[in-house]
Scaffold this active site. Structure first.
Site, PDB file in Angstrom:
ATOM      1  N   SER A 395       0.827  -1.209   0.000  1.00 37.11           N
ATOM      2  CA  SER A 395       0.000   0.000   0.000  1.00 37.11           C
ATOM      3  C   SER A 395       0.858   1.254   0.000  1.00 37.11           C
ATOM      4  O   SER A 395       0.334   2.355  -0.084  1.00 37.11           O
ATOM      5  CB  SER A 395      -0.962  -0.012   1.187  1.00 37.11           C
ATOM      6  OG  SER A 395      -0.341  -0.469   2.337  1.00 37.11           O
ATOM      7  N   HIS A 416      -2.901  -2.963  -6.111  1.00 35.98           N
ATOM      8  CA  HIS A 416      -3.305  -2.513  -4.778  1.00 35.98           C
ATOM      9  C   HIS A 416      -4.808  -2.677  -4.609  1.00 35.98           C
ATOM     10  O   HIS A 416      -5.598  -1.890  -5.120  1.00 35.98           O
ATOM     11  CB  HIS A 416      -2.875  -1.048  -4.596  1.00 35.98           C
ATOM     12  CG  HIS A 416      -3.132  -0.510  -3.230  1.00 35.98           C
ATOM     13  ND1 HIS A 416      -3.388   0.813  -2.979  1.00 35.98           N
ATOM     14  CD2 HIS A 416      -3.176  -1.128  -2.016  1.00 35.98           C
ATOM     15  CE1 HIS A 416      -3.578   0.991  -1.695  1.00 35.98           C
ATOM     16  NE2 HIS A 416      -3.447  -0.172  -1.088  1.00 35.98           N
TER      17      HIS A 416
HETATM   18  P1  NAI Z   1      -1.697  -9.329   7.561  1.00 35.80           P
HETATM   19  O1  NAI Z   1      -0.710  -9.157   8.634  1.00 35.80           O
HETATM   20  O2  NAI Z   1      -3.126  -9.513   7.891  1.00 35.80           O
HETATM   21  O3  NAI Z   1      -1.268 -10.571   6.636  1.00 35.80           O
HETATM   22  C1  NAI Z   1       0.020 -10.831   6.200  1.00 35.80           C
HETATM   23  C2  NAI Z   1       0.182 -12.329   6.094  1.00 35.80           C
HETATM   24  O4  NAI Z   1       1.381 -12.614   5.417  1.00 35.80           O
HETATM   25  C3  NAI Z   1       0.278 -13.019   7.452  1.00 35.80           C
HETATM   26  O5  NAI Z   1      -0.699 -14.042   7.500  1.00 35.80           O
HETATM   27  C4  NAI Z   1       1.678 -13.590   7.474  1.00 35.80           C
HETATM   28  O6  NAI Z   1       1.769 -14.828   8.162  1.00 35.80           O
HETATM   29  C5  NAI Z   1       1.996 -13.744   6.009  1.00 35.80           C
HETATM   30  N1  NAI Z   1       3.405 -13.693   5.720  1.00 35.80           N
HETATM   31  C6  NAI Z   1       4.335 -12.856   6.206  1.00 35.80           C
HETATM   32  N2  NAI Z   1       5.526 -13.092   5.656  1.00 35.80           N
HETATM   33  C7  NAI Z   1       5.360 -14.118   4.786  1.00 35.80           C
HETATM   34  C8  NAI Z   1       6.202 -14.806   3.912  1.00 35.80           C
HETATM   35  N3  NAI Z   1       7.498 -14.515   3.812  1.00 35.80           N
HETATM   36  N4  NAI Z   1       5.695 -15.798   3.164  1.00 35.80           N
HETATM   37  C9  NAI Z   1       4.392 -16.127   3.230  1.00 35.80           C
HETATM   38  N5  NAI Z   1       3.535 -15.499   4.061  1.00 35.80           N
HETATM   39  C10 NAI Z   1       4.001 -14.502   4.819  1.00 35.80           C
HETATM   40  O7  NAI Z   1      -1.499  -8.083   6.585  1.00 35.80           O
HETATM   41  P2  NAI Z   1      -2.535  -7.457   5.560  1.00 35.80           P
HETATM   42  O8  NAI Z   1      -3.306  -6.393   6.243  1.00 35.80           O
HETATM   43  O9  NAI Z   1      -3.235  -8.536   4.851  1.00 35.80           O
HETATM   44  O10 NAI Z   1      -1.552  -6.709   4.556  1.00 35.80           O
HETATM   45  C11 NAI Z   1      -0.827  -7.406   3.562  1.00 35.80           C
HETATM   46  C12 NAI Z   1      -0.324  -6.413   2.536  1.00 35.80           C
HETATM   47  O11 NAI Z   1      -1.440  -5.723   1.956  1.00 35.80           O
HETATM   48  C13 NAI Z   1       0.586  -5.324   3.096  1.00 35.80           C
HETATM   49  O12 NAI Z   1       1.541  -5.023   2.128  1.00 35.80           O
HETATM   50  C14 NAI Z   1      -0.369  -4.157   3.307  1.00 35.80           C
HETATM   51  O13 NAI Z   1       0.296  -2.912   3.273  1.00 35.80           O
HETATM   52  C15 NAI Z   1      -1.266  -4.315   2.106  1.00 35.80           C
HETATM   53  N6  NAI Z   1      -2.585  -3.714   2.217  1.00 35.80           N
HETATM   54  C16 NAI Z   1      -3.302  -3.795   3.371  1.00 35.80           C
HETATM   55  C17 NAI Z   1      -4.567  -3.238   3.459  1.00 35.80           C
HETATM   56  C18 NAI Z   1      -5.377  -3.357   4.707  1.00 35.80           C
HETATM   57  O14 NAI Z   1      -6.383  -2.648   4.825  1.00 35.80           O
HETATM   58  N7  NAI Z   1      -5.036  -4.220   5.630  1.00 35.80           N
HETATM   59  C19 NAI Z   1      -5.161  -2.516   2.308  1.00 35.80           C
HETATM   60  C20 NAI Z   1      -4.363  -2.562   1.120  1.00 35.80           C
HETATM   61  C21 NAI Z   1      -3.109  -3.110   1.095  1.00 35.80           C
END
Ligand code: NAI
Ligand code: CAA
Length: 680
Positions: A395, A416
């Protein structure tokens, strides 16, 4: 085909819009057929992909040339015809196209045709008899549903409701000719229709939920007039309302959005003939909030998807969450058991990266940390087949830097998604310096399959949407310091038409992530710029929003309803005191001005820096990513509605009052000086 049946085609590609030339042609053809003694009946059909998508929206607000029949006049002439006219419908019959068919004496459609009156989605009501004729065929209650929602429905459903007389099982034109040979002069407008006050009351209640949006309520008034006024007066009433709405700001805004949604896929240096890769299988890395939602998008579109997690228990939790979301959709009747089974069967989870080696696209949605992302991309680079699209859901991070951790930066792009990814329509496609045209065109094609609105954006902190969000939130925080309270800011913004105010939204998303980022940036934050400490102080109290039961609001246990909290009012007032600010009250209009004009000013910067291609793309980002009211056309169109000069004057005033953050964007200043607008 029978010699006695004359077939008249609407022929105006791509959608057979009923522009002036078409109406004149149809009227002439009708007159010729009526004058020809050999002709006993007429079939009206569409050339190409469809019957007709209705009025030519580009003609709205323009006077038709002299001698051109209006659509209502043409339809009246058809209905009055002494020889039966049958509408033969394939593809789509929408808006004026369906109204034309309703004026015919019978309607036959192919089983896959779709029909409806989507005018309210353009801020108007059907203006060529639709609100008067449809109720005479299917009753007030069903008409209310169809017209106020504006959805197209499949022909078999239209047949069951009673406004399609026959479904053509074989060749449409043969069946239509046969129907015309035996059709009678059944004139829709002469059929009786009974009032249905309880259905009208119900529809009014539902329409009131789309706060501030005029068209659905106006449509209800016109539909009820079909039953409560003498026929001619009913038709006149519909026309009056139609003409009033067609020149309204809301209709102009909605027409703008209609064309903006079609424009956003046109990228100047990526021509339509650019080669694309078809995405038939997908991988998603990370099964957290976003990864899970993104995986659902693929499954919903029928694309098999493998989700890879680093952590087995996170995988289990993520898959359970997906299942839970589908189950709840099923229990609410949104999807069938078959849909549920199909979607779940398309989804699989693993901790083994090699499972995505053959995927056509892999979307990374792991933690928002550059190092973690780079590691993932290095791994993908070594595993994924040649030609696979490697996408990141970051993001805020630099897509170019991520791309350079692979040996194939031309295949890397930002996709995104917005939270919840399976619901929100927006997809910001982030173009890196090396991203190939083929990658861009393929992702845009995929977005259509996923039912997303794709907008191309450039690399830069927060891209388009979040960067503007920061500016908006900053203004909201300054409003708190200057005298407003969180619920006052939220209420003003909600009354303006957004689904949620900035503070209810912040509490929902969680305050801790932003706090962590601000702490990281503290050392490098330019100290001459105004900075509100209110959000930090709220976090220092351990109030992280809904998840901790308190944030800018407090929450009763198990409830998501924000309750204004005196503790926060005291905190906010204390900050103003410390800053020596004499608090004053703000009207809702002032609050909206400050927040929305901040959005516009930042939007102008985004535009002149080339982060967005066009102002209308920015409008789409805010409509589909943040719920900016569609009937206001998005922030940049709203600026044009208010007048760019007026916005510039206000922003200049804020600049004097608040300092550097609100310095007018050079583009805003230039447009104001030249009397220009964002929509060229
Ligand atoms: P989250 O923390 O809910 O999920 C991330 C997941 O990735 C976790 O389940 C974790 O175990 C897994 N993970 C971490 N490192 C890993 C790896 N090396 N290999 C495989 N799995 C791995 O985070 P969220 O909120 O889903 O965010 C994910 C991405 O999306 C980030 O880049 C965030 O900036 C972006 N984003 C988030 C939004 C939101 O509202 N939460 C909106 C738009 C984009
Ligand atoms: N007027 C003018 N242009 C139209 C149009 C219309 N009614 N409908 C579509 N177009 C244009 C689009 O802008 C697009 O142009 P570009 O190729 O230059 O971008 C082109 O036709 C193809 O449209 P789509 O990309 O949308 O094609 P699609 O196959 O995906 O969808 C459709 C077809 C379902 C018919 C869709 O175009 C649509 O929903 N159109 C609008 C239907 C509508 O709202 N009709 C009501 C008009 S108002 C009315 O009729 C008032 C009245 O009562 C008198």
């Amino acid at each position: 085909m029978s010699d006695n049946v004359r077939v008249v085609f609407i022929d105006n590609p791509p959608v057979n819009g009923l522009g002036a030339a078409v109406r004149t042609y149809l009227m002439n053809e009708l007159e010729r057929a009526l004058a020809d003694e050999k002709v006993e009946a007429i079939v009206l059909s569409g050339k190409g992909k469809m019957f007709s998508a209705g009025a030519d929206i580009r003609e709205f607000g323009k006077e038709p040339s002299f001698g051109t029949p209006s659509l209502p006049d043409l339809i009246d002439a058809i209905e009055r015809s002494k020889k039966p006219v049958v509408a033969a419908i394939h593809g789509v019959a929408a808006g004026g196209g369906l109204e034309l068919a309703l004026g015919c004496h019978a309607r036959i459609a192919t089983p896959d045709a779709r029909l409806g009156l989507p005018e309210v989605t353009l801020g108007i009501i059907p203006g060529a008899g639709g609100t008067q004729r449809l109720p005479r065929l299917i009753g007030i209650k069903e008409s209310l549903g169809l017209i106020t929602e504006g959805k197209l429905i499949p022909a078999p459903k239209a047949h069951a409701l009673g406004f399609v007389d026959e479904i053509a099982s074989g060749d449409l034109m043969s069946a239509a000719t046969a129907l015309a040979s035996r059709a009678t002069l059944r004139r829709t407008s002469e059929l009786p229709v009974a009032d249905d006050p309880s259905a009208v009351a119900e529809a009014r209640k539902a329409a009131a939920k789309s706060r501030g949006f005029e068209a659905p309520l106006a449509a209800i008034e016109a539909i009820q007039a079909a039953a409560t006024l003498p026929k001619d007066q009913g038709f006149r009433k519909e026309r009056e309302i139609f003409l009033k709405l067609v020149s309204s700001d809301q209709s102009k805004a909605l027409r703008h959005v209609f064309f903006a949604e079609r424009e956003s896929a046109k990228i100047p240096d990526v021509p339509p003939e650019t080669k694309t890769k078809d995405v038939a299988s997908a991988g998603v890395i990370g099964c957290g909030t976003m990864g899970g939602g993104i995986a659902m998008c693929f499954a919903n579109a029928g694309i098999p998807v493998v989700v890879v997690e680093g952590d087995a228990s996170a995988l289990e939790r993520g898959l359970e969450r997906i299942r839970g979301l589908y189950e709840s959709s099923m229990s609410r009747g949104r999807i069938s058991k078959d849909d549920f089974d199909k979607r779940m069967s398309l989804l699989s989870g693993t901790t083994d990266f090699s499972r995505v080696s053959q995927a056509d696209i892999v979307v990374e949605a792991v933690f928002e940390e550059m190092l973690v992302k780079k590691n993932v991309f290095e791994k993908l680079d070594s595993i994924c087949k040649e030609g696979a699209i490697l996408a990141t859901n970051t993001s805020s991070l630099d897509v170019n830097e991520i791309a350079l951790s692979t040996s194939r930066p031309s295949s890397v792009i930002g996709t995104h998604f917005f939270s919840p990814a399976n619901v929100m329509k927006l997809l910001e496609c982030v173009r890196g310096t090396e991203t190939s045209k083929e990658t861009i065109a393929s992702v845009f094609q995929l977005a259509k399959k996923l039912d997303k609105v794709a907008v191309l954006v450039g690399v830069g902190d927060g891209f388009v949407g979040n960067r503007m969000l920061y500016a908006y939130r900053r203004q909201a925080d300054f409003l708190l310091e200057d005298g407003a309270l969180p619920h006052e800011v939220d209420q003003a913004v909600v009354d303006f038409g957004l689904p949620m105010g900035p503070y209810a939204m912040a509490d929902l998303a969680g305050l801790d992530i932003g706090w962590a980022v601000r702490k990281r940036q503290e050392a490098t934050r330019p100290k001459h710029l105004r900075y509100s400490t209110i959000p930090d102080r709220i976090c220092e109290l351990g109030r992280f929003g809904q998840k901790t039961g308190a944030g800018f609001y407090r929450y009763e246990k198990g409830s998501r309803t924000p309750i204004p909290d005196p503790e926060i009012a005291a905190l906010v007032e204390g900050v103003s005191r410390e800053l020596g600010i004499e608090r004053r009250s703000f009207t809702k209009e002032e609050i909206v001005e400050r927040c929305v004009y901040a959005l516009i000013n930042e939007g102008a910067r985004v535009l002149e820096e080339g982060i967005a291609l066009r102002a209308s793309d920015i409008d789409l980002v805010w409509i589909h990513g943040y719920g900016f009211p569609r009937y206001r056309g998005g922030p940049m169109f709203y600026a044009d509605t208010v007048g760019v000069k007026k916005v510039y004057d206000a922003v200049s005033r804020f600049h004097v009052e608040q300092g550097e953050w609100m310095r007018p964007a050079p583009l805003l200043e230039r447009l104001a000086r030249e009397g220009g607008a964002f929509q060229g």
